[in-house]
Design a protein around this motif. Structure first.
Motif, PDB file in Angstrom:
ATOM      1  N   ASP A 129       0.879  -1.165   0.000  1.00 20.39           N
ATOM      2  CA  ASP A 129       0.000   0.000   0.000  1.00 20.39           C
ATOM      3  C   ASP A 129       0.921   1.221   0.000  1.00 20.39           C
ATOM      4  OD1 ASP A 129      -2.065   1.823   0.230  1.00 20.39           O
ATOM      5  OD2 ASP A 129      -2.333   1.485   2.381  1.00 20.39           O
ATOM      6  N   MET A 130       0.993   1.897  -1.126  1.00 23.40           N
ATOM      7  CA  MET A 130       1.944   2.987  -1.299  1.00 23.40           C
ATOM      8  C   MET A 130       1.225   4.321  -1.430  1.00 23.40           C
ATOM      9  SD  MET A 130       4.489   1.175  -4.061  1.00 23.40           S
ATOM     10  CE  MET A 130       3.284   0.120  -4.869  1.00 23.40           C
ATOM     11  N   LYS A 131       1.884   5.346  -0.963  1.00 23.09           N
ATOM     12  CA  LYS A 131       1.435   6.720  -1.166  1.00 23.09           C
ATOM     13  C   LYS A 131       2.418   7.332  -2.157  1.00 23.09           C
ATOM     14  CE  LYS A 131      -1.500   5.936   2.093  1.00 23.09           C
ATOM     15  NZ  LYS A 131      -2.549   5.021   1.680  1.00 23.09           N
ATOM     16  N   VAL A 132       1.914   7.708  -3.318  1.00 24.77           N
ATOM     17  CA  VAL A 132       2.756   8.257  -4.375  1.00 24.77           C
ATOM     18  C   VAL A 132       2.446   9.744  -4.503  1.00 24.77           C
ATOM     19  CG1 VAL A 132       3.374   8.126  -6.815  1.00 24.77           C
ATOM     20  CG2 VAL A 132       2.772   6.031  -5.570  1.00 24.77           C
ATOM     21  N   ALA A 133       3.484  10.551  -4.394  1.00 26.27           N
ATOM     22  CA  ALA A 133       3.339  12.000  -4.531  1.00 26.27           C
ATOM     23  C   ALA A 133       4.149  12.446  -5.736  1.00 26.27           C
ATOM     24  CB  ALA A 133       3.831  12.704  -3.268  1.00 26.27           C
ATOM     25  N   LEU A 134       3.620  13.418  -6.475  1.00 30.35           N
ATOM     26  CA  LEU A 134       4.360  13.907  -7.624  1.00 30.35           C
ATOM     27  C   LEU A 134       3.924  15.315  -7.989  1.00 30.35           C
ATOM     28  CD1 LEU A 134       2.859  13.103 -10.960  1.00 30.35           C
ATOM     29  CD2 LEU A 134       1.975  11.822  -9.030  1.00 30.35           C
ATOM     30  N   ILE A 135       4.832  15.992  -8.640  1.00 31.69           N
ATOM     31  CA  ILE A 135       4.502  17.249  -9.310  1.00 31.69           C
ATOM     32  C   ILE A 135       4.732  16.970 -10.780  1.00 31.69           C
ATOM     33  CG2 ILE A 135       5.060  19.678  -9.626  1.00 31.69           C
ATOM     34  CD1 ILE A 135       5.915  19.744  -6.686  1.00 31.69           C
ATOM     35  N   ASN A 136       3.625  16.835 -11.510  1.00 30.84           N
ATOM     36  CA  ASN A 136       3.681  16.529 -12.934  1.00 30.84           C
ATOM     37  C   ASN A 136       4.131  17.799 -13.649  1.00 30.84           C
ATOM     38  OD1 ASN A 136       2.977  15.997 -15.702  1.00 30.84           O
ATOM     39  ND2 ASN A 136       1.609  14.385 -14.987  1.00 30.84           N
ATOM     40  N   ASP A 137       5.191  17.674 -14.423  1.00 27.96           N
ATOM     41  CA  ASP A 137       5.799  18.810 -15.112  1.00 27.96           C
ATOM     42  C   ASP A 137       5.198  18.943 -16.499  1.00 27.96           C
ATOM     43  OD1 ASP A 137       7.487  20.836 -15.942  1.00 27.96           O
ATOM     44  OD2 ASP A 137       9.167  19.486 -16.329  1.00 27.96           O
ATOM     45  N   GLY A 138       4.431  19.980 -16.720  1.00 17.86           N
ATOM     46  CA  GLY A 138       3.848  20.225 -18.041  1.00 17.86           C
ATOM     47  C   GLY A 138       2.378  20.585 -17.991  1.00 17.86           C
ATOM     48  N   PRO A 139       1.496  19.717 -17.666  1.00 24.64           N
ATOM     49  CA  PRO A 139       1.676  18.306 -17.352  1.00 24.64           C
ATOM     50  C   PRO A 139       1.950  17.483 -18.612  1.00 24.64           C
ATOM     51  CG  PRO A 139      -0.665  18.805 -17.338  1.00 24.64           C
ATOM     52  CD  PRO A 139       0.072  20.106 -17.608  1.00 24.64           C
ATOM     53  N   VAL A 140       2.829  16.495 -18.451  1.00 26.57           N
ATOM     54  CA  VAL A 140       3.108  15.545 -19.525  1.00 26.57           C
ATOM     55  C   VAL A 140       2.857  14.151 -18.968  1.00 26.57           C
ATOM     56  CG1 VAL A 140       4.856  14.572 -21.053  1.00 26.57           C
ATOM     57  CG2 VAL A 140       4.808  17.035 -20.641  1.00 26.57           C
ATOM     58  N   THR A 141       1.871  13.473 -19.540  1.00 20.15           N
ATOM     59  CA  THR A 141       1.527  12.116 -19.140  1.00 20.15           C
ATOM     60  C   THR A 141       1.292  11.306 -20.400  1.00 20.15           C
ATOM     61  OG1 THR A 141       0.471  12.913 -17.118  1.00 20.15           O
ATOM     62  CG2 THR A 141      -0.113  10.697 -17.835  1.00 20.15           C
ATOM     63  N   ILE A 142       2.001  10.183 -20.529  1.00 14.32           N
ATOM     64  CA  ILE A 142       1.934   9.336 -21.716  1.00 14.32           C
ATOM     65  C   ILE A 142       1.482   7.935 -21.290  1.00 14.32           C
ATOM     66  CG2 ILE A 142       3.235   8.371 -23.658  1.00 14.32           C
ATOM     67  CD1 ILE A 142       3.336  11.404 -23.708  1.00 14.32           C
ATOM     68  N   LEU A 143       0.557   7.355 -22.032  1.00 15.46           N
ATOM     69  CA  LEU A 143       0.107   5.987 -21.789  1.00 15.46           C
ATOM     70  C   LEU A 143       0.632   5.105 -22.909  1.00 15.46           C
ATOM     71  CD1 LEU A 143      -1.695   3.895 -20.342  1.00 15.46           C
ATOM     72  CD2 LEU A 143      -3.569   4.645 -21.802  1.00 15.46           C
ATOM     73  N   ILE A 144       1.292   3.997 -22.551  1.00 17.11           N
ATOM     74  CA  ILE A 144       1.798   3.052 -23.540  1.00 17.11           C
ATOM     75  C   ILE A 144       1.306   1.666 -23.156  1.00 17.11           C
ATOM     76  CG2 ILE A 144       3.825   1.995 -24.611  1.00 17.11           C
ATOM     77  CD1 ILE A 144       5.374   4.549 -24.015  1.00 17.11           C
ATOM     78  N   ASP A 145       0.778   0.943 -24.136  1.00 20.01           N
ATOM     79  CA  ASP A 145       0.338  -0.447 -23.950  1.00 20.01           C
ATOM     80  C   ASP A 145       1.091  -1.292 -24.962  1.00 20.01           C
ATOM     81  OD1 ASP A 145      -1.049  -2.924 -23.939  1.00 20.01           O
ATOM     82  OD2 ASP A 145      -2.896  -1.917 -23.322  1.00 20.01           O
ATOM     83  N   THR A 146       1.828  -2.289 -24.495  1.00 20.38           N
ATOM     84  CA  THR A 146       2.619  -3.114 -25.393  1.00 20.38           C
ATOM     85  C   THR A 146       1.763  -3.950 -26.338  1.00 20.38           C
ATOM     86  OG1 THR A 146       2.814  -4.945 -23.809  1.00 20.38           O
ATOM     87  CG2 THR A 146       4.562  -3.268 -23.782  1.00 20.38           C
ATOM     88  N   LYS A 147       0.483  -4.045 -26.069  1.00 22.84           N
ATOM     89  CA  LYS A 147      -0.412  -4.793 -26.960  1.00 22.84           C
ATOM     90  C   LYS A 147      -0.812  -3.928 -28.159  1.00 22.84           C
ATOM     91  CE  LYS A 147      -0.247  -8.298 -24.254  1.00 22.84           C
ATOM     92  NZ  LYS A 147       1.142  -8.318 -23.786  1.00 22.84           N
ATOM     93  N   ASN A 148      -0.421  -2.653 -28.160  1.00 24.95           N
ATOM     94  CA  ASN A 148      -0.717  -1.725 -29.260  1.00 24.95           C
ATOM     95  C   ASN A 148       0.578  -1.204 -29.873  1.00 24.95           C
ATOM     96  OD1 ASN A 148      -3.514  -1.895 -28.724  1.00 24.95           O
ATOM     97  ND2 ASN A 148      -3.328  -0.342 -27.151  1.00 24.95           N
ATOM     98  N   LYS A 149       1.507  -2.098 -30.175  1.00 27.74           N
ATOM     99  CA  LYS A 149       2.822  -1.695 -30.713  1.00 27.74           C
ATOM    100  C   LYS A 149       2.734  -1.175 -32.139  1.00 27.74           C
ATOM    101  CE  LYS A 149       5.096  -5.257 -28.122  1.00 27.74           C
ATOM    102  NZ  LYS A 149       5.639  -6.567 -28.232  1.00 27.74           N
ATOM    103  N   GLU A 150       1.843  -1.708 -32.926  1.00 26.25           N
ATOM    104  CA  GLU A 150       1.761  -1.302 -34.332  1.00 26.25           C
ATOM    105  C   GLU A 150       0.899  -0.101 -34.506  1.00 26.25           C
ATOM    106  OE1 GLU A 150       1.319  -5.434 -34.818  1.00 26.25           O
ATOM    107  OE2 GLU A 150       3.245  -4.917 -33.991  1.00 26.25           O
TER     108      GLU A 150
END
Length: 150
Positions: A129-150
């Motif tokens: 159980d983790m607490k993740v803190a961040l300051i997103n710079d931009g914001p820049v957020t990218i989603l990648i799924d290896t099942k959608n390589k092509e």
């Protein structure tokens, strides 16, 4: 494998009240592993992320990788990235890999990033159980799924 890559000016992971990972400029990577994932997915995703040009150059154009800017990296396992929400209101995680499969692929991914970038890679703790803190710079957020390589 699914990854949410966030360009951050800082990020940290706290487990049980103790900070276990802490970075300044770099990437916070949330990684979800499913039953169908293999070492091939690990290698492809690792190469893609390590070379992903999402940091600004001297003209402010996203032209530099995390390695180019000498950025830091935190990787956090997150099975909820494979939530199925088509039916009802309670997500199903049936596609998420069980720990006996997921842990070795997660560790392999972290090691691959270390090798590709030549830098230490900080992590959360698999299954904690983790607490993740961040300051997103931009914001820049990218989603990648290896099942959608092509």
């Amino acid at each position: 494998m699914r990854a949410v890559i966030q360009r951050v000016s800082e990020a940290s992971v706290t487990i049980g009240g103790k900070k276990t990972a802490d970075i300044k400029q770099g990437l916070l990577i949330l990684i979800g592993i499913e039953d169908a994932d293999t070492k091939e997915d690990v290698d492809w995703l690792c190469a893609k992320i390590s070379k992903l040009r999402i940091f600004g150059d001297e003209d402010g154009v996203m032209n530099l990788s995390v390695t180019d800017v000498n950025g830091d990296i935190i990787v956090v396992s997150q099975f909820t990235l494979h939530a199925a929400t088509k039916k009802g209101n309670r997500p199903s995680y049936i596609k998420a890999a069980k720990p006996d499969v997921a842990v070795s692929l997660y560790e392999s991914f972290v090691q691959c990033l270390k090798n590709e970038t030549g830098k230490p890679v900080q992590t959360g703790e698999f299954g904690a159980d983790m607490k993740v803190a961040l300051i997103n710079d931009g914001p820049v957020t990218i989603l990648i799924d290896t099942k959608n390589k092509e």
